[in-house]
Design a protein around this motif. Structure first.
Motif, PDB file in Angstrom:
ATOM      1  N   MET A  74       0.983  -1.151  -0.132  1.00  0.00           N
ATOM      2  CA  MET A  74      -0.040  -0.039  -0.015  1.00  0.00           C
ATOM      3  C   MET A  74       1.014   1.215  -0.048  1.00  0.00           C
ATOM      4  SD  MET A  74      -2.955   1.305   2.745  1.00  0.00           S
ATOM      5  CE  MET A  74      -3.987  -0.183   2.162  1.00  0.00           C
ATOM      6  N   ARG A  75       0.468   2.317  -0.763  1.00  0.00           N
ATOM      7  CA  ARG A  75       1.277   3.539  -0.820  1.00  0.00           C
ATOM      8  C   ARG A  75       1.403   4.028   0.301  1.00  0.00           C
ATOM      9  NH1 ARG A  75       2.468   7.652  -4.846  1.00  0.00           N
ATOM     10  NH2 ARG A  75       2.367   9.596  -3.756  1.00  0.00           N
ATOM     11  N   ARG A  76       2.736   4.534   0.926  1.00  0.00           N
ATOM     12  CA  ARG A  76       2.465   5.345   2.170  1.00  0.00           C
ATOM     13  C   ARG A  76       1.883   6.595   2.301  1.00  0.00           C
ATOM     14  NH1 ARG A  76       9.025   4.139   3.527  1.00  0.00           N
ATOM     15  NH2 ARG A  76       8.966   1.967   3.498  1.00  0.00           N
ATOM     16  N   MET A  77       1.265   6.866   3.491  1.00  0.00           N
ATOM     17  CA  MET A  77       0.560   8.324   3.609  1.00  0.00           C
ATOM     18  C   MET A  77       1.969   9.061   3.728  1.00  0.00           C
ATOM     19  SD  MET A  77      -3.041   7.303   5.582  1.00  0.00           S
ATOM     20  CE  MET A  77      -2.366   7.109   7.202  1.00  0.00           C
ATOM     21  N   SER A  78       1.543  10.378   3.165  1.00  0.00           N
ATOM     22  CA  SER A  78       2.349  11.546   3.309  1.00  0.00           C
ATOM     23  C   SER A  78       2.202  12.320   4.600  1.00  0.00           C
ATOM     24  CB  SER A  78       2.546  12.214   2.006  1.00  0.00           C
ATOM     25  OG  SER A  78       3.300  13.407   2.152  1.00  0.00           O
ATOM     26  N   THR A  79       3.278  13.080   5.123  1.00  0.00           N
ATOM     27  CA  THR A  79       2.794  14.060   6.080  1.00  0.00           C
ATOM     28  C   THR A  79       2.654  15.293   5.432  1.00  0.00           C
ATOM     29  OG1 THR A  79       5.332  14.653   6.381  1.00  0.00           O
ATOM     30  CG2 THR A  79       4.472  12.786   7.777  1.00  0.00           C
ATOM     31  N   ASP A  80       2.746  15.583   4.302  1.00  0.00           N
ATOM     32  CA  ASP A  80       2.465  16.775   3.515  1.00  0.00           C
ATOM     33  C   ASP A  80       0.805  16.612   3.119  1.00  0.00           C
ATOM     34  OD1 ASP A  80       2.423  19.164   2.139  1.00  0.00           O
ATOM     35  OD2 ASP A  80       3.508  18.072   0.356  1.00  0.00           O
ATOM     36  N   VAL A  81       0.318  17.995   3.922  1.00  0.00           N
ATOM     37  CA  VAL A  81      -1.241  18.053   3.659  1.00  0.00           C
ATOM     38  C   VAL A  81      -1.487  19.082   2.721  1.00  0.00           C
ATOM     39  CG1 VAL A  81      -1.808  17.028   5.904  1.00  0.00           C
ATOM     40  CG2 VAL A  81      -1.389  19.501   5.626  1.00  0.00           C
ATOM     41  N   SER A  82      -0.500  19.748   2.081  1.00  0.00           N
ATOM     42  CA  SER A  82      -0.576  20.984   1.438  1.00  0.00           C
ATOM     43  C   SER A  82      -1.234  20.690   0.055  1.00  0.00           C
ATOM     44  CB  SER A  82       0.624  21.714   0.966  1.00  0.00           C
ATOM     45  OG  SER A  82       1.631  20.665   0.095  1.00  0.00           O
ATOM     46  N   ASN A  83      -1.192  19.464  -0.588  1.00  0.00           N
ATOM     47  CA  ASN A  83      -1.703  19.317  -1.828  1.00  0.00           C
ATOM     48  C   ASN A  83      -3.280  18.411  -1.730  1.00  0.00           C
ATOM     49  OD1 ASN A  83       0.344  20.094  -3.262  1.00  0.00           O
ATOM     50  ND2 ASN A  83       1.539  18.036  -3.089  1.00  0.00           N
ATOM     51  N   LEU A  84      -3.716  18.196  -0.577  1.00  0.00           N
ATOM     52  CA  LEU A  84      -5.112  17.484  -0.518  1.00  0.00           C
ATOM     53  C   LEU A  84      -5.947  18.711  -0.575  1.00  0.00           C
ATOM     54  CD1 LEU A  84      -4.358  15.341   2.960  1.00  0.00           C
ATOM     55  CD2 LEU A  84      -4.514  14.587   0.639  1.00  0.00           C
ATOM     56  N   PRO A  85      -6.901  18.374  -1.472  1.00  0.00           N
ATOM     57  CA  PRO A  85      -7.901  19.435  -1.758  1.00  0.00           C
ATOM     58  C   PRO A  85      -8.905  19.657  -0.711  1.00  0.00           C
ATOM     59  CG  PRO A  85      -7.799  17.633  -3.559  1.00  0.00           C
ATOM     60  CD  PRO A  85      -7.140  17.149  -2.264  1.00  0.00           C
ATOM     61  N   LEU A  86      -9.143  21.083  -0.575  1.00  0.00           N
ATOM     62  CA  LEU A  86     -10.111  21.503   0.425  1.00  0.00           C
ATOM     63  C   LEU A  86     -11.545  20.951   0.147  1.00  0.00           C
ATOM     64  CD1 LEU A  86      -9.163  25.058   1.128  1.00  0.00           C
ATOM     65  CD2 LEU A  86      -8.706  22.921   2.465  1.00  0.00           C
ATOM     66  N   GLY A  87     -12.406  20.280   0.841  1.00  0.00           N
ATOM     67  CA  GLY A  87     -13.528  19.883   0.615  1.00  0.00           C
ATOM     68  C   GLY A  87     -13.514  18.306   0.379  1.00  0.00           C
ATOM     69  N   SER A  88     -12.337  17.665   0.315  1.00  0.00           N
ATOM     70  CA  SER A  88     -12.218  16.340  -0.050  1.00  0.00           C
ATOM     71  C   SER A  88     -12.333  15.549   1.356  1.00  0.00           C
ATOM     72  CB  SER A  88     -10.841  15.825  -0.668  1.00  0.00           C
ATOM     73  OG  SER A  88      -9.756  16.421   0.307  1.00  0.00           O
ATOM     74  N   ARG A  89     -12.622  14.163   1.223  1.00  0.00           N
ATOM     75  CA  ARG A  89     -12.375  13.358   2.438  1.00  0.00           C
ATOM     76  C   ARG A  89     -11.063  12.900   2.860  1.00  0.00           C
ATOM     77  NH1 ARG A  89     -14.592   7.776   3.646  1.00  0.00           N
ATOM     78  NH2 ARG A  89     -15.269   7.891   5.711  1.00  0.00           N
ATOM     79  N   VAL A  90     -10.678  13.004   3.978  1.00  0.00           N
ATOM     80  CA  VAL A  90      -9.181  12.351   4.059  1.00  0.00           C
ATOM     81  C   VAL A  90      -9.315  11.748   5.376  1.00  0.00           C
ATOM     82  CG1 VAL A  90      -8.519  14.643   3.035  1.00  0.00           C
ATOM     83  CG2 VAL A  90      -8.839  14.516   5.450  1.00  0.00           C
ATOM     84  N   VAL A  91      -8.120  11.140   5.458  1.00  0.00           N
ATOM     85  CA  VAL A  91      -7.890  10.661   7.002  1.00  0.00           C
ATOM     86  C   VAL A  91      -6.342  11.060   7.432  1.00  0.00           C
ATOM     87  CG1 VAL A  91      -6.694   8.676   5.680  1.00  0.00           C
ATOM     88  CG2 VAL A  91      -7.437   8.652   8.237  1.00  0.00           C
ATOM     89  N   VAL A  92      -6.555  11.520   8.530  1.00  0.00           N
ATOM     90  CA  VAL A  92      -5.297  12.205   9.239  1.00  0.00           C
ATOM     91  C   VAL A  92      -4.723  11.531  10.336  1.00  0.00           C
ATOM     92  CG1 VAL A  92      -4.325  14.315   9.837  1.00  0.00           C
ATOM     93  CG2 VAL A  92      -5.905  14.404   8.171  1.00  0.00           C
ATOM     94  N   ARG A  93      -3.845  11.059  10.211  1.00  0.00           N
ATOM     95  CA  ARG A  93      -3.261  10.387  11.768  1.00  0.00           C
ATOM     96  C   ARG A  93      -2.136  11.345  12.175  1.00  0.00           C
ATOM     97  NH1 ARG A  93      -1.551   4.478  10.715  1.00  0.00           N
ATOM     98  NH2 ARG A  93      -3.822   4.688  10.475  1.00  0.00           N
TER      99      ARG A  93
END
Length: 354
Positions: A1-20
């Motif tokens: 599985m692709r590793r999740m990144s610590t960079d949130v700058s490219n996540l679109p506002l309004g999108s569904r996300v998981v943040v650890r």
């Protein structure tokens, strides 16, 4: 599985996300030091991100984020995961998978313009509310496209075989003289089902870059617009280009003539655009001289396998409703019809002919 990144700058506002993220202190009940926030990304700045979760908004210091990624919208109905998304949510998922030269919004609606290159790249996705009466919103859309020398075009979605005249927006557009065209099926599938259906074949050439060889062949498959075509093909959050080139191994495997040295012109192409937690398959093409050999199926399944590394398990594609050959191929691979859409195009005489 692709590793999740610590960079949130490219996540679109309004999108569904998981943040650890790391807790200030271990949870007294479980001893856990990490927790997840799953929901809609409301805002972000240099120091915090805010996620609207089922328990309310959660503001997280970016310094404590250990991983983050975009995930698919929540299912709206029971059943297989690739069919459980609502029609509107699938339209939202599909929007970033195909690019555009210019994007804008009108309320919730997404507007795209690309100098006339592809209908998807030059149409409105009218999902949600435009924030004003429909008649006023249509007029604003028409003005926006007229300023770019394009006719207003709406990608209106519904169940398979729906009648746009039965939709409130569709009825208004038809009253204004819009014409219906390009009836299209939205097909979806689970990644592993596609991988399991791989008929086998030669190795794939894969790149995240739009190579000159891939683009040269793609230009033979349809009318392109220099500059706009390249932008559209690259304008997805993540993109993968794949191809198959003939060679000694391929010739022996398929019983074809020897094609010459490595690095020659590809004979089969495909593209994956990744966004909103899904992958969108497109630009699938095989040289007519090599058709009937399973290359398109092998290419599709090979790209599906690559999605394991991307952490993507769901795939969508679009095919014209009367393209029986393509529809049969995708059904054999495991795709199901989810919904459909039609383009409604304005007769606006202010636009230029392209």
């Amino acid at each position: 599985m692709r590793r999740m990144s610590t960079d949130v700058s490219n996540l679109p506002l309004g999108s569904r996300v998981v943040v650890r993220w790391r807790l200030e202190a271990p949870d007294p009940a479980t001893g856990a030091t990490l927790t997840d926030a799953v929901g809609t990304l409301l805002s972000r700045d240099g120091e915090t991100v805010t996620v609207e979760t089922s328990r309310g908004p959660v503001t997280i210091p970016t310094s404590r984020i250990t991983a983050a990624k975009e995930v698919p919208p929540k299912p709206s109905r029971r059943g297989a995961s690739h069919l459980a998304l609502s029609i509107e949510d699938l339209q939202r998922v599909m929007t970033p998978a195909w690019g555009a030269v210019e994007r804008a919004t009108l309320g919730d609606w997404a507007l795209r313009a690309s100098a006339g290159y592809t209908q998807r790249g030059n149409s409105v996705v009218p999902v949600g509310s435009p924030g004003k009466p429909l008649a006023d919103a249509i007029a604003d859309v028409e003005d926006w496209y007229a300023a770019r020398g394009l006719p207003a075009k709406f990608a209106l979605a519904g169940p398979q075989g729906f009648d746009p005249a039965g939709d409130p927006l569709g009825a208004l557009l038809l009253d204004r003289g819009y014409t219906i065209g390009s009836l299209t099926l939205n097909m979806t599938a689970a990644r592993e089902k596609i991988v399991a259906a791989d008929p086998g074949g030669p190795s794939l050439t894969v790149s995240r870059d739009l190579t000159p060889q891939w683009l040269e062949v793609y230009r033979r498959t349809r009318t392109t617009v220099p500059g706009a075509t390249e932008t559209v093909l690259l304008d997805s959050p993540r993109v993968i280009f794949a191809s198959i080139a003939p060679g000694g191994g391929l010739s022996q495997q398929l019983g074809l003539r020897t094609a010459g040295a490595a690095g020659i012109t590809p004979i089969a192409l495909a593209r994956i655009g990744i966004g909103a937690g899904w992958a969108g398959l497109g630009a699938v093409w095989t040289d007519p001289a090599y058709r009937g050999r399973g290359l398109a199926a092998h290419l599709t399944a090979g790209l599906a396998a690559l999605l394991r590394e991307e952490g993507i398990s769901l795939i969508h594609l679009q095919v014209e409703h009367d393209n029986d050959t393509a529809t049969r191929l995708y059904r054999r691979l495991g795709f199901d019809v989810h919904s459909s859409y039609a383009y409604l195009t304005s007769p606006d005489t202010r636009t230029e002919t392209r």
